[in-house]
Design a protein around this motif. Structure first.
Motif, PDB file in Angstrom:
ATOM      1  N   THR A   2       0.628  -1.134   0.051  1.00  0.00           N
ATOM      2  CA  THR A   2      -0.083  -0.087  -0.273  1.00  0.00           C
ATOM      3  C   THR A   2       0.822   1.365  -0.336  1.00  0.00           C
ATOM      4  OG1 THR A   2      -1.927  -1.355   1.778  1.00  0.00           O
ATOM      5  CG2 THR A   2      -1.743   1.077   1.136  1.00  0.00           C
ATOM      6  N   CYS A   3       0.571   2.207  -0.770  1.00  0.00           N
ATOM      7  CA  CYS A   3       1.389   3.356  -0.863  1.00  0.00           C
ATOM      8  C   CYS A   3       0.438   4.285   0.445  1.00  0.00           C
ATOM      9  CB  CYS A   3       1.041   4.232  -2.292  1.00  0.00           C
ATOM     10  SG  CYS A   3       1.969   5.349  -2.324  1.00  0.00           S
ATOM     11  N   THR A   4       0.826   4.885   0.723  1.00  0.00           N
ATOM     12  CA  THR A   4       0.298   5.905   1.677  1.00  0.00           C
ATOM     13  C   THR A   4      -0.084   7.149   1.629  1.00  0.00           C
ATOM     14  OG1 THR A   4       2.583   5.226   3.919  1.00  0.00           O
ATOM     15  CG2 THR A   4       1.471   7.689   3.817  1.00  0.00           C
ATOM     16  N   PHE A   5       0.682   8.184   0.476  1.00  0.00           N
ATOM     17  CA  PHE A   5      -0.208   9.056  -0.358  1.00  0.00           C
ATOM     18  C   PHE A   5      -1.329   8.824  -1.454  1.00  0.00           C
ATOM     19  CE2 PHE A   5       4.099  12.197  -0.171  1.00  0.00           C
ATOM     20  CZ  PHE A   5       3.925  11.456   0.733  1.00  0.00           C
ATOM     21  N   CYS A   6      -1.031   7.536  -2.094  1.00  0.00           N
ATOM     22  CA  CYS A   6      -2.307   6.903  -2.554  1.00  0.00           C
ATOM     23  C   CYS A   6      -3.545   6.864  -1.606  1.00  0.00           C
ATOM     24  CB  CYS A   6      -2.294   5.474  -3.231  1.00  0.00           C
ATOM     25  SG  CYS A   6      -1.343   5.974  -5.072  1.00  0.00           S
ATOM     26  N   SER A   7      -3.454   6.159  -0.821  1.00  0.00           N
ATOM     27  CA  SER A   7      -4.214   6.101   1.032  1.00  0.00           C
ATOM     28  C   SER A   7      -4.724   7.925   0.905  1.00  0.00           C
ATOM     29  CB  SER A   7      -3.865   5.615   2.208  1.00  0.00           C
ATOM     30  OG  SER A   7      -3.218   4.108   1.744  1.00  0.00           O
ATOM     31  N   ASP A  44      -2.625  10.737  -9.091  1.00  0.00           N
ATOM     32  CA  ASP A  44      -2.663   9.270  -9.813  1.00  0.00           C
ATOM     33  C   ASP A  44      -0.772   8.525  -9.338  1.00  0.00           C
ATOM     34  OD1 ASP A  44      -4.666   9.138 -11.343  1.00  0.00           O
ATOM     35  OD2 ASP A  44      -3.733  10.162 -12.838  1.00  0.00           O
ATOM     36  N   HIS A  45      -0.370   7.626  -9.113  1.00  0.00           N
ATOM     37  CA  HIS A  45       0.348   6.653  -8.019  1.00  0.00           C
ATOM     38  C   HIS A  45       1.991   7.095  -9.852  1.00  0.00           C
ATOM     39  CE1 HIS A  45       2.981   5.373  -5.510  1.00  0.00           C
ATOM     40  NE2 HIS A  45       3.577   4.027  -7.016  1.00  0.00           N
ATOM     41  N   TYR A  46       3.237   7.911  -9.365  1.00  0.00           N
ATOM     42  CA  TYR A  46       3.896   7.723 -10.101  1.00  0.00           C
ATOM     43  C   TYR A  46       5.338   7.952  -9.279  1.00  0.00           C
ATOM     44  CZ  TYR A  46       1.004   8.984 -14.118  1.00  0.00           C
ATOM     45  OH  TYR A  46      -0.371   8.796 -14.891  1.00  0.00           O
ATOM     46  N   PRO A  92       7.501   6.501  -1.840  1.00  0.00           N
ATOM     47  CA  PRO A  92       7.722   6.131  -3.300  1.00  0.00           C
ATOM     48  C   PRO A  92       6.725   6.899  -4.076  1.00  0.00           C
ATOM     49  CG  PRO A  92       7.776   4.230  -2.792  1.00  0.00           C
ATOM     50  CD  PRO A  92       7.642   5.038  -1.186  1.00  0.00           C
ATOM     51  N   HIS A  93       6.085   7.743  -3.652  1.00  0.00           N
ATOM     52  CA  HIS A  93       5.162   8.391  -4.839  1.00  0.00           C
ATOM     53  C   HIS A  93       5.442  10.311  -5.322  1.00  0.00           C
ATOM     54  CE1 HIS A  93       0.488   8.750  -5.561  1.00  0.00           C
ATOM     55  NE2 HIS A  93       0.567  10.582  -4.889  1.00  0.00           N
ATOM     56  N   PHE A  94       5.603  10.619  -6.478  1.00  0.00           N
ATOM     57  CA  PHE A  94       6.239  11.581  -6.257  1.00  0.00           C
ATOM     58  C   PHE A  94       5.982  12.669  -5.828  1.00  0.00           C
ATOM     59  CE2 PHE A  94       6.043  15.696  -8.350  1.00  0.00           C
ATOM     60  CZ  PHE A  94       8.089  15.793  -9.513  1.00  0.00           C
TER      61      PHE A  94
HETATM   62 ZN   LIG Z   1       0.986   5.697  -4.421  1.00  0.00          ZN
END
Ligand SMILES: [Zn+2]
Length: 137
Positions: A2-7, A44-46, A92-94
Motif C-alpha cells: 500500500t502506498c501511503t500517499f495513494c491512501s 495518480d501514482h508515479y 515512493p510516490h512523486f
Molecule cells: Zn502512491
C-alpha cells in the motif's frame, strides 16, 4: 504494497489537506521541516521524476505555484522547493516539497556548497551532448 500517499488521496488515511485540484493534492507532511511545509502530489501514482508524465508534472508544478503564491500573500518571503528521486526518497510516490521561508527564519535548508568535485565539466558535457543529440533528431 500500500502506498501511503495513494491512501491519503483515497481518503483512507488522514492528512492535513490544505488544497486540492482534480489531479493534485497539497497536504502537510508528518514531519515538517519549516513553518507551513507542504507537499504537492499527483493523485495518480508515479514514483519519481523519471516515470511521471510531463503533463502530470506540469500540473503538479502549476499547483505548487498557486500554493507558493498563497504563502507569499500570507507573509512568507519565499520558498525552497525539493524533490528527491534518490535512495533517500521517503515515500515512493512523486512529491514536491514546498518549504516556505522568511528572511529571518534562521533555517539552513539550502546550505552553501562545500562540495568539492573536479568532474562537473564532464557531467555538464554529457548533458549538453544529450540535449544537442535530441535537438538534431
Ligand atoms: Zn502512491
Amino acid at each position: 504494497m500500500t502506498c501511503t500517499f495513494c491512501s491519503i488521496c483515497a481518503g483512507e488515511e488522514e492528512a492535513e489537506i490544505v488544497n486540492e485540484t482534480d489531479e493534485t493534492l497539497a497536504f502537510a507532511p508528518l514531519n515538517p521541516i519549516s513553518e507551513g511545509h507542504i507537499l504537492v502530489i499527483p493523485k495518480d501514482h508515479y514514483e519519481t521524476i523519471f516515470d511521471i508524465p510531463e503533463s502530470t508534472l506540469c500540473t503538479v508544478v502549476k499547483h505548487t505555484k498557486i500554493i507558493a503564491e498563497r504563502l507569499q500573500a500570507n507573509g512568507f518571503d519565499g520558498a525552497n522547493l525539493l524533490h528527491d528521486s534518490s535512495q533517500h526518497q521517503s515515500v515512493p510516490h512523486f512529491h514536491l516539497h514546498i518549504a516556505p521561508r522568511r528572511s529571518d527564519d534562521g533555517l539552513d535548508l539550502w546550505p552553501e556548497s562545500g562540495y568539492e568535485e573536479s568532474n562537473f565539466t564532464l557531467t555538464y558535457e554529457h548533458i549538453r551532448k544529450k540535449l544537442s543529440d535530441e535537438d538534431s533528431e
